[in-house]
Each structure stands twice: as structure tokens, then as C-alpha cells.
Design a protein around this motif. Structure first.
Motif, PDB file in Angstrom:
ATOM      1  N   GLU A   3       0.825  -1.199   0.000  1.00 10.59           N
ATOM      2  CA  GLU A   3       0.000   0.000   0.000  1.00 10.59           C
ATOM      3  C   GLU A   3       0.858   1.247   0.000  1.00 10.59           C
ATOM      4  OE1 GLU A   3      -4.155  -0.335   2.268  1.00 10.59           O
ATOM      5  OE2 GLU A   3      -2.435  -0.636   3.588  1.00 10.59           O
ATOM      6  N   VAL A   5       0.508   4.654   1.812  1.00 12.94           N
ATOM      7  CA  VAL A   5      -0.263   5.255   2.901  1.00 12.94           C
ATOM      8  C   VAL A   5       0.337   6.616   3.237  1.00 12.94           C
ATOM      9  CG1 VAL A   5      -1.192   4.947   5.216  1.00 12.94           C
ATOM     10  CG2 VAL A   5      -0.638   2.938   3.817  1.00 12.94           C
ATOM     11  N   ASP A 135      -3.474   4.950  -1.289  1.00 13.84           N
ATOM     12  CA  ASP A 135      -4.499   3.954  -0.987  1.00 13.84           C
ATOM     13  C   ASP A 135      -5.257   4.349   0.266  1.00 13.84           C
ATOM     14  OD1 ASP A 135      -3.892   1.834  -3.040  1.00 13.84           O
ATOM     15  OD2 ASP A 135      -1.943   1.909  -2.041  1.00 13.84           O
ATOM     16  N   ARG A 136      -4.528   4.964   1.198  1.00 13.26           N
ATOM     17  CA  ARG A 136      -5.148   5.435   2.433  1.00 13.26           C
ATOM     18  C   ARG A 136      -4.507   6.742   2.865  1.00 13.26           C
ATOM     19  NH1 ARG A 136      -4.117   2.443   7.008  1.00 13.26           N
ATOM     20  NH2 ARG A 136      -2.537   1.112   6.032  1.00 13.26           N
ATOM     21  N   VAL A 137      -5.325   7.649   3.359  1.00 12.36           N
ATOM     22  CA  VAL A 137      -4.831   8.887   3.973  1.00 12.36           C
ATOM     23  C   VAL A 137      -5.283   8.867   5.421  1.00 12.36           C
ATOM     24  CG1 VAL A 137      -4.895  11.398   3.986  1.00 12.36           C
ATOM     25  CG2 VAL A 137      -4.940  10.165   1.805  1.00 12.36           C
ATOM     26  N   GLN A 138      -4.330   8.910   6.335  1.00  8.83           N
ATOM     27  CA  GLN A 138      -4.660   8.854   7.753  1.00  8.83           C
ATOM     28  C   GLN A 138      -4.239  10.144   8.446  1.00  8.83           C
ATOM     29  OE1 GLN A 138      -4.081   4.015   8.350  1.00  8.83           O
ATOM     30  NE2 GLN A 138      -3.555   5.461   9.985  1.00  8.83           N
TER      31      GLN A 138
END
Length: 230
Positions: A3, A5, A135-138
Motif C-alpha cells: 500500500e 499510505v 491507498d489510504r490517507v490517515q
């Protein structure tokens, strides 16, 4: 499955500390990774946290091609399971695309850490592209706080004690000495960013005999200039 991220937030929310912890957690499980950073406050080739922790890192130059670099290491027999990329807001859009390609075509995890917006509340190029491609934003859960105690959402640039909203997008501050040492950064809530009310300005206002304590939140501050888009 690998991923891309993006861990984001304001200053003081623990991004670099998390980057160091992330590298530690993967390394102790036998995974092999590389650490990259750019314009760290502690100098070149180092990833540092405000808590005092640091480790060596590879400095990211504007002409670095992540894809070619990782492919070259892999074809030479090097094993790479993950990348930790700190100060990713300073990366170019092309470099973020290269990182995405590393994830998709080489199955290498990429953990990017960076500030979302600059002192003008505008997205950094690297952060913008990461938000678009990750794929992901945190958003980090450790909340940075404004001087008033509210959650800080903006990064203010302070030059010789005064907040500024114009200038080069990238200026390294919070340094120990030299010209850049005149530049500092402070996290503020949106209300006090819009009023240009830094902690220093608030202290000055609080000491003023013309401002009552309960008037501090509404003391007049020159409005931000309105600029038209090019």
C-alpha cells in the motif's frame, strides 16, 4: 498486498515520531526498509523527531527518481520490503507518482509522512499528489493544540515575531542559528490563524490596559488580504 499510505496533519502531531516507530516495528519483524527524508530541521540525511529521537536517512533531492533508485537496488540483489518517506510534503508530484509505481509494480509498502498544507493554508505539491493517489490517507490522532487550547489545524509562519502570509512556500525554520533561525512556525486553530493571533500577539494583547481579559478573543486584528487567482 503493498500500500501507499499517507500519514498527515499539522506540525507537532507526531508525524516524524510515528515514522521512526513504524520503521522500528517493521525492522524488528525482519523486514528490510529504506528511510527517506527532505529538509529535516536537524540537517541532511537524518530523520528527527521533536521528542529528540533521530536516525540516519537518505536525503531526497529534486532530481531523485524513486523508481530507478529502488529498481537499481533490487537488480543488484538488495531486498526492499518497505519505504519510510518523511517530510513528503516537499517531494515533487512526479516523485509521488514514482512511489505509487513502486507500490504497484514492485509490491513494496510506502509509508509517507508529511504536513498537509503550508503557512498560507495551501496544499503542498507533494501532499496534494499523495492525497490524490494514496491507498489510504490517515490524519494522525495526536492533536496539536493552538495556544488557546483548541485543536490546531493550520501552520503559521512567524518571522521576527510577526505572523506572515506571503513568501516562499518552503523555508526551513525552528533552527538553532543563522538567517533561517529568524523563522519560526506555530500551530493555530483556524480562528486565530484568520485573526493572525499567535501566542506572542495574544500575550501582548492580554497585557494591554486597553483590552479586558474577556475581550481577548475578539481583539481587532488586521484582516487577511484577498488575492485573486492567476
Amino acid at each position: 498486498m503493498a500500500e501507499l499510505v499517507f500519514f498527515s496533519g499539522t506540525m507537532d502531531c507526531g508525524k516524524s515520531t510515528l515514522a521512526l516507530q513504524m520503521n522500528h516495528n517493521h525492522a524488528v519483524r525482519g523486514r528490510v526498509g529504506l528511510i527517506f527524508t527532505k529538509l529535516d530541521r536537524a540537517g541532511a540525511n537524518v530523520l528527527s523527531s521533536r521528542l529528540g529521537l533521530s536516525t540516519g536517512a537518505l536525503e531526497v533531492a529534486d532530481d531523485l527518481d524513486f523508481w530507478e533508485s529502488i529498481v537499481s537496488r533490487a537488480t543488484a540483489g538488495g531486498r526492499i520490503d518497505y519505504l519510510v518517506c518523511d517530510e513528503a510534503q516537499f517531494y515533487t508530484g512526479a516523485q509521488v507518482e514514482q512511489l505509487a509505481r513502486v507500490v504497484d509494480e514492485m509490491d513494496v509498502d510506502v509509508f509517507a509522512f508529511g504536513i498537509t498544507a503550508d503557512f498560507r493554508t495551501e496544499l503542498f505539491p507533494g501532499s496534494k499528489r499523495l492525497i490524490e493517489l494514496a491507498d489510504r490517507v490517515q490524519v494522525l490522532q495526536v492533536e496539536a493544540l493552538c495556544w488557546c487550547g483548541r485543536r490546531a489545524t493550520t501552520n503559521a509562519r512567524v518571522v521576527e515575531g510577526s505572523m506572515v502570509i506571503e513568501g516562499e512556500q518552503v523555508v526551513v525554520g525552528d533552527t538553532a542559528s543563522g538567517l533561517e533561525g529568524q523563522v519560526e512556525y506555530e500551530v493555530l486553530c483556524r480562528r486565530h490563524y484568520m485573526r493572525r493571533m499567535t501566542s506572542h500577539a495574544a500575550r501582548v494583547a492580554a497585557l494591554s490596559p486597553e483590552v479586558l481579559p474577556f475581550d481577548l478573543e475578539v481583539c481587532p486584528v488586521p484582516p487577511l488580504p484577498i488575492t485573486q487567482a492567476d
